[in-house]
Structure formats: C-alpha cells, structure tokens
Design an enzyme around this catalytic site. Structure first.
Site, PDB file in Angstrom:
ATOM      1  N   GLU A 148       4.595  -9.578  -5.360  1.00  0.00           N
ATOM      2  CA  GLU A 148       3.824  -9.924  -4.160  1.00  0.00           C
ATOM      3  C   GLU A 148       2.324  -9.812  -4.416  1.00  0.00           C
ATOM      4  O   GLU A 148       1.837  -8.793  -4.909  1.00  0.00           O
ATOM      5  CB  GLU A 148       4.224  -9.030  -2.982  1.00  0.00           C
ATOM      6  CG  GLU A 148       3.546  -9.458  -1.680  1.00  0.00           C
ATOM      7  CD  GLU A 148       4.081  -8.750  -0.439  1.00  0.00           C
ATOM      8  OE1 GLU A 148       4.919  -7.836  -0.577  1.00  0.00           O
ATOM      9  OE2 GLU A 148       3.646  -9.119   0.679  1.00  0.00           O
ATOM     10  N   GLU A 242       7.397 -10.765   8.553  1.00  0.00           N
ATOM     11  CA  GLU A 242       7.127  -9.356   8.262  1.00  0.00           C
ATOM     12  C   GLU A 242       6.171  -8.787   9.305  1.00  0.00           C
ATOM     13  O   GLU A 242       5.137  -9.374   9.599  1.00  0.00           O
ATOM     14  CB  GLU A 242       6.494  -9.187   6.873  1.00  0.00           C
ATOM     15  CG  GLU A 242       6.236  -7.725   6.550  1.00  0.00           C
ATOM     16  CD  GLU A 242       5.609  -7.529   5.180  1.00  0.00           C
ATOM     17  OE1 GLU A 242       6.190  -6.798   4.366  1.00  0.00           O
ATOM     18  OE2 GLU A 242       4.542  -8.095   4.917  1.00  0.00           O
TER      19      GLU A 242
HETATM   20 MN    MN Z   1       4.208  -8.740   2.732  1.00  0.00          MN
END
Ligand code: MN
Length: 285
Positions: A148, A242
């Site tokens: 990420e 998220e």
């Molecule tokens: Mn994230």
C-alpha cells in the site's frame, strides 16, 4: 466483451476495532446484510483470530475475505528484518487458513515510524529481500501480496506510485502488486486517475476513502474519474471501502484519526455501497 466485475469489500474497522468473536459477528453480519461481497480483516495481531470460528461465520454469510496489516512497532522491517519476516509468514498462513486470497497493506514497515528522510538504498534492499521470501511462501498457498502506498505523515517508505513500482521491480515476484488508497494518493500524486493509468497491470488492490476520510462522496475526491481510470486499465481486483469509524487504537494514532466524524457504521457502509453502485452505473467500471 464483458469484464469480470471487481468484488466490493468493506474494511471491518467500520464496525469493530478487534476481530474477536463478537467483533467479527458485528462486522461480518452487517457487511453481508448491506450487500458487500467480502470483508477486509485486519491482521495487526493474528494471534487473536479464531480461524475456525471466522471460516464458519463467513461461510454462513456467503462472504469472502482479504487480509491487511501494518507491521507492529517492534517489527519495523528495515530495522528488524527477521522479526518482520516471521510476522509476515505467519500472517500469510493465517490469511490462507481463513480462505483469503490477498494479504495487503504496509507490509514493509510500521505506520508512524518516521526517520526524517526517504528510505535509503540499504533499507530498500532489506525490504525487497524479505518481501521476496514472503512472496515465495505466499505463492505456495495461493496468496497475493499488496504494497500500500501511504502518505508521508504515516510512512517514509512508499509514498508514491513510482516508489511502489520500483520496489515491486526490485522484489521481482509474480504475486506482488501495488495497493492504492484514494485518500493517500490524493495527498501525494498530482492525479489519482493518472496514478492508476501509470500502474496499469501492477495495480492489485484499491482502498476507497474520501479526502477527509468522511462519508464516501462527501469530500473532494472525484470518484467518477477514479472509476473511469480503473475501467480503462481493465482492473478487476478487489475494491474496498475503508474507514476508521471503530478502528484499533494504534491505527487511530498512526493515522491521526482522532476527530470524530459522527458516522454511524451501518449508515456509512450502506451509503458508501450505494455511492459505488451509482458510480458503476454512470461510469464504464
Ligand atoms: Mn488504506
């Protein structure tokens, strides 16, 4: 020609800071009822996860799962490569036992550990060596890894898409892809759509969060252009809403999420899914 649709997931920090018996039920039941395809389960502490209990729960609800993590402070990869490797290998095994196909997030370091400079060549070599070994193990159990890209205030290691592509190239394993999060990319890149185009087939996982981490669609991120870009690269990987409505305290600290957005978990999750469905109908994604 029709394209496989991306599965749409919800991060379980929308509902519960811990994936224990009660937290898992609260999150998974709501996600399934609202209409998500899968849940993203945090593996910050894999030891608290009751694998059998989770498998039964997800099977009953017809839900899939992916797993995500940031390394613990004591397992910051560049400083403690052996500790980090052991943590990641175990996380991959737990994810495989849960039936997940992806382990993603800050696999390269601890969020909140900052050195005051960008990652050094030496650190990048150590990170690539460990992640290559973890990827080899993950491949044996059919797990893909995601790296990420996270903003500069939370990590000094992967802030941009170019840095991520360079690390993926260094690792050189077929099951390692880049994971982008619209909140982070909005901070670090001139254009989210441009970042998606640059990644192309290297993109493996997408977190959808608005510019202020509030309700999806209520901030300034132009999600229609994000979805058009995903369609243009023929992305069919997981996309996940998220939010840290009920996140783990360590994550709240690392992400500076101390402001209460006053979001109701179920309302947030259902309005976000409605926003995604509307975007899918109005774009080519
Ligand atoms: Mn994230």
């Amino acid at each position: 020609m029709t394209r496989a649709a991306s599965p749409v997931g919800a991060h379980t920090f929308i509902w519960s800071p811990r994936w224990d018996h009660a937290g898992a039920r609260r999150a998974a039941t709501a996600a399934a009822e609202i209409g998500y395809d899968f849940v993203e389960i945090p593996l910050l502490d894999p030891a608290i996860i009751d694998v059998e209990d989770t498998r039964v729960l997800l099977d009953d609800l017809g839900l899939g799962c992916c797993c995500s993590l940031g390394l613990p402070a004591g397992a910051h990869l560049p400083d403690r490569p052996e500790v980090a490797k052991a943590f990641l290998l175990n996380a991959v095994d737990v994810a495989a036992a849960l039936g997940a196909s992806v382990v993603t997030g800050a696999l390269y370091g601890h969020l909140g550990t900052l050195t005051g400079t960008t990652a050094t060549e030496r650190e990048l070599i150590v990170i690539a060596d460990v992640l290559r070994d973890v990827a080899t193990h993950a491949d044996r159990v059919d797990i893909r890894l995601g790296l990420e890209v996270i903003n500069r205030y939370e990590t000094y290691i992967l802030n941009t898409v170019d840095q991520a592509l360079s690390l993926v190239e260094r690792i050189d394993a077929p099951n390692v892809r880049v994971h982008i999060d619209t909140f982070h990319i909005d901070i670090e890149e001139p254009s989210i759509a441009g970042a998606i185009h640059r990644l192309g087939g290297h993109l493996g996982y997408v977190h959808l969060a608005d510019s202020h981490r509030g309700a999806l669609g209520s901030g300034h991120i132009h999600f229609a252009s994000v979805f058009d870009a995903l369609a243009a690269i023929e992305f069919d990987g997981p996309i996940v809403v998220e939010a840290f409505v009920n996140a783990d305290p360590e994550i709240l600290r690392a992400t500076a999420s101390w402001r209460d957005h006053g979001l109701d978990p179920d309302e947030f999750a259902s309005s976000s899914l409605a926003t995604i469905r509307a975007l899918q109908a109005s774009t080519r994604f």
